[in-house]
Scaffold this active site. Structure first.
Site, mmCIF file in Angstrom:
data_model
loop_
_atom_site.group_PDB
_atom_site.id
_atom_site.type_symbol
_atom_site.label_atom_id
_atom_site.label_comp_id
_atom_site.label_asym_id
_atom_site.label_seq_id
_atom_site.Cartn_x
_atom_site.Cartn_y
_atom_site.Cartn_z
ATOM 1 C CG ASN A 150 -0.445 -0.074 2.486
ATOM 2 O OD1 ASN A 150 0.594 -0.704 2.671
ATOM 3 N ND2 ASN A 150 -1.061 0.577 3.436
ATOM 4 C CD GLU A 248 5.226 -0.427 12.796
ATOM 5 O OE1 GLU A 248 4.044 -0.126 13.022
ATOM 6 O OE2 GLU A 248 6.172 -0.004 13.469
ATOM 7 C CB CYS A 282 -1.907 0.072 8.549
ATOM 8 S SG CYS A 282 -0.738 1.445 8.549
ATOM 9 C CD GLU A 460 8.900 0.397 10.754
ATOM 10 O OE1 GLU A 460 8.127 1.082 10.069
ATOM 11 O OE2 GLU A 460 9.517 -0.599 10.298
HETATM 12 P P1 NAD Z 1 0.354 -9.350 3.800
HETATM 13 O O1 NAD Z 1 0.578 -9.678 5.240
HETATM 14 O O2 NAD Z 1 -0.475 -10.265 3.000
HETATM 15 O O3 NAD Z 1 1.747 -9.243 3.035
HETATM 16 C C1 NAD Z 1 2.769 -8.372 3.478
HETATM 17 C C2 NAD Z 1 4.108 -8.927 3.002
HETATM 18 O O4 NAD Z 1 4.344 -10.182 3.639
HETATM 19 C C3 NAD Z 1 4.188 -9.187 1.500
HETATM 20 O O5 NAD Z 1 5.471 -8.845 1.035
HETATM 21 C C4 NAD Z 1 3.990 -10.692 1.414
HETATM 22 O O6 NAD Z 1 4.576 -11.259 0.274
HETATM 23 C C5 NAD Z 1 4.710 -11.148 2.672
HETATM 24 N N1 NAD Z 1 4.304 -12.470 3.173
HETATM 25 C C6 NAD Z 1 3.085 -13.046 3.110
HETATM 26 N N2 NAD Z 1 3.122 -14.268 3.704
HETATM 27 C C7 NAD Z 1 4.385 -14.462 4.141
HETATM 28 C C8 NAD Z 1 5.045 -15.534 4.833
HETATM 29 N N3 NAD Z 1 4.408 -16.660 5.165
HETATM 30 N N4 NAD Z 1 6.342 -15.381 5.144
HETATM 31 C C9 NAD Z 1 7.008 -14.247 4.824
HETATM 32 N N5 NAD Z 1 6.436 -13.212 4.160
HETATM 33 C C10 NAD Z 1 5.135 -13.318 3.826
HETATM 34 O O7 NAD Z 1 -0.211 -7.871 3.783
HETATM 35 P P2 NAD Z 1 -0.663 -7.006 2.506
HETATM 36 O O8 NAD Z 1 -1.974 -7.494 2.016
HETATM 37 O O9 NAD Z 1 0.471 -6.887 1.540
HETATM 38 O O10 NAD Z 1 -0.815 -5.563 3.182
HETATM 39 C C11 NAD Z 1 -1.945 -5.151 3.829
HETATM 40 C C12 NAD Z 1 -1.801 -5.266 5.332
HETATM 41 O O11 NAD Z 1 -0.654 -4.529 5.762
HETATM 42 C C13 NAD Z 1 -2.969 -4.670 6.076
HETATM 43 O O12 NAD Z 1 -3.345 -5.534 7.118
HETATM 44 C C14 NAD Z 1 -2.412 -3.377 6.635
HETATM 45 O O13 NAD Z 1 -3.086 -2.905 7.775
HETATM 46 C C15 NAD Z 1 -1.008 -3.746 6.898
HETATM 47 N N6 NAD Z 1 -0.156 -2.547 6.985
HETATM 48 C C16 NAD Z 1 0.325 -2.155 8.203
HETATM 49 C C17 NAD Z 1 1.090 -0.991 8.324
HETATM 50 C C18 NAD Z 1 1.614 -0.526 9.668
HETATM 51 O O14 NAD Z 1 2.538 0.271 9.681
HETATM 52 N N7 NAD Z 1 1.073 -0.988 10.782
HETATM 53 C C19 NAD Z 1 1.373 -0.238 7.194
HETATM 54 C C20 NAD Z 1 0.878 -0.663 5.964
HETATM 55 C C21 NAD Z 1 0.110 -1.828 5.874
#
Ligand code: NAD
Length: 488
Positions: A150, A248, A282, A460
């Site tokens: 995102n 995060e 997020c 962070e």
């Molecule tokens: P996601 O958890 O599906 O994926 C995030 C990353 O993790 C991707 O690079 C993905 O390839 C990787 N990943 C997935 N499964 C994995 C595994 N088993 N082992 C290692 N890596 C793995 O999340 P998304 O759909 O890409 O992003 C949306 C989510 O991110 C939402 O829940 C959002 O709230 C959160 N987010 C949080 C913050 C924050 O700062 N708190 C900021 C932005 C987004």
């Protein structure tokens, strides 16, 4: 030319499955290329593990490491438009937002460089001891950074810059949907003179490439931004390895309009807080609480402002909301709205894809406002990560705090009120890592960011954001020339 990936300081064709980056506005292909393989992961880790130990990095003074980050910051700003357009192609965010994200990445590199130059060890106080002690901060080693789609360039810099400043090597696994900005960042670090091996960028499937990366014994910290279920999985791996993980994660953040708020400012802030980035943030303020005495009046203004938002092509000036990241994600957002309908909720505006024929080939969804749901409905409790706002009335302060905190998440929150005593009081009671008062989605790189409860672990940003990538070593220096121990 097929896109290469950055492994241990070399540009090479990945040896893994084909990965495709698509423009969410029309589904067209931006790039299609082989992603990293498990062998590529191995090569990147070997290179990183050697690179952070070489005198060329380990023995550089902090201000010398900072020079690379200052140069990267300048290079990013010199290419701001190119990077913003690349990111808009990758994830469909309107250009105004991606320009801001690029500026944020440059600002992060600059802040971290400056903080790095002034990092100090500690000299714990002691009097009349026959020794003195120092506490130094040392690198952890190889850092695995895993990011979502995102806000790629900003969240990636938020990990790479402090990790490098701390003297570590970083391997970045960007999200499947958004590899291009991460690879461009690698190019800029190379141009800025980062020694080989300190940064690798490995596009690929999280469950394969990301998983192999974090499990490797040479990886000494996981820095993850993404969904809570992925974060929980990575926390288990970190626990088994006894390494640190900064997580995060997701959110379902409450925003509150108090009776004394400036209505226009509050409504516009709430609309921005949920609908910018199409709600794919997020920190999106996805639950709105309005005092029951003003419920209808506030809602009326909220709906008018929401209906004025411009949904459209993300490369067109003045567009507020672009497409969602993918068709599949739009389906998931639509399924939540359908569930709300089935539960008898009122869909007050939106609740469907736009009818504009110019937008039919993109994964667009209208900004949607829902009320009439029970607070325990999944639509009120789960992170939808789309342009959907649920509105709930509150009776009094006790009811408000109970409802606002009744969530597994605790990332952010917003309060709109003219009374700063009240704002302070509410802010202290909300279970959230960030509380915005009469503003929303504002960020200072110097201010720690992170979640309460299932929204994350660790913080962070800020100076502590660099120390999070370091470990303390305590060194004792004997001052006595006499033998120690039993002889005294
Ligand atoms: P996601 O958890 O599906 O994926 C995030 C990353 O993790 C991707 O690079 C993905 O390839 C990787 N990943 C997935 N499964 C994995 C595994 N088993 N082992 C290692 N890596 C793995 O999340 P998304 O759909 O890409 O992003 C949306 C989510 O991110 C939402 O829940 C959002 O709230 C959160 N987010 C949080 C913050 C924050 O700062 N708190 C900021 C932005 C987004």
């Amino acid at each position: 030319m097929t896109q290469k990936i950055f492994i241990g300081g070399e540009w090479r064709l990945g040896r893994g499955d084909t990965t495709v980056s698509r423009f969410p506005a029309d589904g067209s292909v931006n790039a299609e290329f082989p992603a990293a393989s498990l062998d590529d992961v191995e090569d990147a880790i070997s290179a990183a593990d050697a690179a952070w130990r070489t005198p060329d990095w380990a023995d550089r003074q902090p201000h010398q490491r900072a020079e690379v980050l200052y140069r990267v910051s300048d290079l990013i700003m010199a290419r701001q438009e190119e990077l913003a357009r690349l990111q808009t192609r990758d994830n469909g965010k309107p250009l105004a937002e991606t320009r801001a994200l690029v500026a944020s990445a440059a600002g992060t590199a600059r802040y971290v460089a400056a903080a790095c130059e002034t990092l100090e060890g500690e000299l714990p106080t002691q009097r009349n001891a026959d020794f003195m002690t120092f506490s130094t901060y040392e690198p952890l080693g190889v850092i695995a950074a895993i990011t979502p789609w995102n806000s790629p360039i900003a969240s990636e810099m938020q990990k790479i810059a402090p990790a490098l400043a701390g003297g570590n090597a970083v391997i970045l696994k960007p999200a499947e949907a958004t590899p291009l900005a991460a690879l461009k960042l690698a190019e800029l670090f190379e141009e800025a003179g980062l020694p080989k091996g300190l940064l690798s960028v490995l596009p690929g499937r999280g469950r394969i490439i990301g998983d192999a990366l974090v499990r490797d014994p040479r990886v000494r910290k996981i820095s993850f931004t993404g969904g809570t279920s992925t974060g929980r999985h990575l926390a288990h791996i970190a626990a088994d390895k006894l390494i640190g993980a900064s997580l995060e994660l997701g959110g379902k953040s409450p925003t509150i309009i108090c009776e004394d708020a400036d209505l226009e400012q509050a409504v516009r802030g709430v609309v921005y807080g949920i609908f910018s980035s199409g709600g794919q943030a997020c920190i999106a303020g996805s639950r709105l609480f309005i005092h029951e005495s003003q419920y209808d009046a506030v809602l009326e203004r909220l709906l008018a402002v929401t209906r004025d938002l411009r949904v459209g092509h993300p490369e067109t000036d003045g567009v507020h909301i672009g497409p969602l990241i993918s068709e599949a994600h739009r389906d998931s957002v639509a399924a939540y709205v359908d569930q709300a309908r089935a539960e008898g909720a009122r869909i007050l505006t939106g609740g469907q894809a736009p009818s504009d024929p110019a937008l039919v080939s993109g994964s667009y969804y209208l900004p949607t406002v829902i009320d009439g749901l029970k607070p325990d409905s999944a639509v009120c409790r789960e992170e939808i990560f789309g342009p959907v706002l649920v509105v709930l009335p509150y009776r009094d302060e006790a009811d408000l705090i109970a409802q606002a905190n009744d969530s597994v998440y605790g990332l952010a929150s917003g309060i709109w009120t003219a009374d700063y005593r009240r704002a302070w009081h509410l802010a202290r009671k909300l279970e959230a890592g960030t509380v915005w008062i009469n503003t929303y989605k504002k960020f200072s790189i110097a201010t720690p960011f992170g979640g309460y409860k299932e929204s994350g672990l660790g913080r962070e940003k800020g100076r502590q954001g660099i120390q999070a990538y370091m470990q303390q070593k305590s060194i004792y220096l004997g001052l006595d020339s006499a033998p120690i121990g039993w002889s005294r």
